[in-house]
Motif scaffolding. Structure first.
Motif, short mmCIF file in Angstrom:
data_model
loop_
_atom_site.label_atom_id
_atom_site.label_comp_id
_atom_site.label_asym_id
_atom_site.label_seq_id
_atom_site.Cartn_x
_atom_site.Cartn_y
_atom_site.Cartn_z
N THR A 102 52.73 34.65 48.71
CA THR A 102 53.50 33.42 48.94
C THR A 102 54.95 33.51 48.46
OG1 THR A 102 52.48 32.60 46.90
CG2 THR A 102 51.49 31.90 48.98
N VAL A 103 55.54 34.68 48.56
CA VAL A 103 56.96 34.81 48.24
C VAL A 103 57.72 34.07 49.35
CG1 VAL A 103 58.87 36.40 47.84
CG2 VAL A 103 56.52 37.09 47.24
N ASP A 104 58.53 33.07 48.98
CA ASP A 104 59.16 32.29 50.05
C ASP A 104 60.55 31.77 49.71
OD1 ASP A 104 58.56 30.30 48.25
OD2 ASP A 104 57.54 29.01 49.68
N ARG A 105 61.10 32.21 48.57
CA ARG A 105 62.48 31.81 48.31
C ARG A 105 63.11 32.76 47.31
NH1 ARG A 105 58.90 28.46 46.03
NH2 ARG A 105 59.25 27.78 43.88
N GLU A 106 64.43 32.74 47.37
CA GLU A 106 65.24 33.64 46.57
C GLU A 106 64.88 33.59 45.08
OE1 GLU A 106 67.62 34.93 48.83
OE2 GLU A 106 68.13 36.42 47.30
N LYS A 107 64.71 32.39 44.58
CA LYS A 107 64.46 32.24 43.15
C LYS A 107 63.15 32.92 42.73
CE LYS A 107 64.57 28.72 39.57
NZ LYS A 107 64.15 27.36 39.23
N ILE A 108 62.13 32.78 43.58
CA ILE A 108 60.85 33.43 43.30
C ILE A 108 60.99 34.95 43.38
CG2 ILE A 108 58.56 33.84 44.31
CD1 ILE A 108 58.67 31.32 42.69
N ALA A 109 61.71 35.42 44.38
CA ALA A 109 61.91 36.87 44.52
C ALA A 109 62.58 37.43 43.27
CB ALA A 109 62.75 37.15 45.76
N LYS A 110 63.57 36.71 42.79
CA LYS A 110 64.31 37.14 41.62
C LYS A 110 63.42 37.16 40.37
CE LYS A 110 68.45 35.77 39.16
NZ LYS A 110 69.44 34.71 39.06
N GLU A 111 62.65 36.09 40.19
CA GLU A 111 61.76 36.01 39.03
C GLU A 111 60.67 37.08 39.08
OE1 GLU A 111 61.61 34.27 36.13
OE2 GLU A 111 63.65 33.76 36.72
N LEU A 112 60.13 37.31 40.28
CA LEU A 112 59.08 38.33 40.42
C LEU A 112 59.64 39.71 40.10
CD1 LEU A 112 57.19 37.14 43.63
CD2 LEU A 112 56.32 37.12 41.28
#
Ligand SMILES: *Cc1c(COP(=O)(O)O)cnc(C)c1O
Length: 233
Positions: A101-111
Motif C-alpha cells: 500500500t505504498v501510495d504517497r511520497e511521505k510513506i515512500a520516504k519513511e519506508l
C-alpha cells in the motif's frame, strides 16, 4: 463440510481452474489469505493446512497476532494490504514481508528511512486507486507510473508490483486491465488484484497474487472492517 480448511482448498482449486482457463499455470498465482479481524485461533487451522501467505490491513492488529504465530509456524509471509500511516512505518517494516500500500511520497520516504535503519527490506507494491474514488487510498492512475519512478529514483525503493481495489459497484475487469497496463508501463512485474468476489476474473487479467478473505475465513463483522476496504458481506 464447510470448514475453513475446506473453503481454503476450494479457493485453491478455483484458482487453479481459473489459471488453466487463462492458459497460465497454477504456480503463477499466489494466494494471500486475508486474516484481518480473525484471531490466532481462527487462523491456526489454515496454517496447519499449509497456507503460509497472509494479509492484514492494520499494523496494530497484525502485531497482536503474528509474532506469536511465527513462533509456532515457520515460513510465514505477511502482507500489509491496508493504508499505512507514516508514524507506523517503523512497525510495518519490522513486521511485514510485503507492503502493498505504498501510495504517497511521505510513506515512500519513511519506508526508505526505516528500511535503511533496520536493514530489513520488505518487498513493496504501489496501490493504485484505479476508480479514482475519493474515499479510497492509492495513487491515481495518471500518477502511478511517475510515482513508481520517483520511488526508485528519489527514494531508492524497488517497487515490485501494483495493487488495486476496484470500486465495489463496478465490473472489475476494466480496473484489472488498467492495473496490468500501468504495471507494464512502469516496468513492474507483480499484480495484486482480486478478492473473494472476483479473484477468478483477476487471474484471467494477469493477477500474480489474489487477496482472499471471506471466501476462506467466512463473513467478517461489519464493525471491524475499515471504510477503505472493499468487503462483500
Ligand atoms: C479485506 C480485504 C481483502 C479481502 O476481502 P474479501 O472480500 O473478504 O476477500 C482484500 N484486499 C484488501 C485490501 C482488503 O482490505
Amino acid at each position: 463440510m464447510d470448514s475453513v480448511v475446506s473453503r481454503l482448498e476450494a479457493v485453491k482449486a478455483n484458482m487453479a481452474a481459473a489459471a488453466a482457463e487463462a492458459g497460465r499455470t497454477a504456480g503463477e498465482v499466489s494466494l494471500v489469505a486475508v486474516s484481518k479481524t480473525f484471531d490466532a485461533d481462527e487462523i491456526r487451522p489454515v496454517l496447519t493446512a499449509g497456507q503460509r501467505v497472509f494479509g492484514e490491513n492494520r499494523v496494530q492488529e497484525a502485531e497482536s497476532k503474528w509474532p506469536g504465530l511465527r513462533v509456532e509456524f515457520e515460513g510465514i509471509e505477511l502482507h500489509l494490504i491496508g493504508p499505512l500511516q507514516s508514524n507506523k512505518a517503523r512497525e510495518a517494516v519490522a513486521l511485514f514481508d510485503v507492503i502493498e500500500t505504498v501510495d504517497r511520497e511521505k510513506i515512500a520516504k519513511e519506508l526508505a528511512r526505516e528500511m535503511a535503519k533496520q536493514d530489513r527490506h520488505p518487498r513493496l507494491y504501489v496501490q493504485v486507486n484505479t476508480g479514482e474514488e475519493p474515499q479510497k487510498a492509492g495513487v491515481g492512475p495518471r500518477e502511478a507510473v511517475e510515482f513508481v519512478q520517483r520511488c526508485r529514483d528519489v527514494h531508492g525503493l524497488a517497487i515490485e508490483g501494483l495493487m488495486c481495489i476496484p470500486p465495489l459497484d463496478e465490473n472489475p475487469g476494466p480496473h484489472f486491465a488498467l492495473l496490468e497496463k500501468l504495471a507494464r508501463q512502469a516496468g513492474v512485474e507483480k499484480l495484486s488484484m482480486g478478492m473473494s468476489g472476483d479473484y477468478e476474473t483477476a487471474i484471467a487479467f494477469g493477477a500474480t497474487s489474489v487477496r482472499v478473505g471471506s471466501a476462506i475465513f467466512g463473513t467478517r463483522e461489519q464493525v471491524h472492517s475499515t471504510p477503505v476496504s472493499r468487503s462483500r458481506q
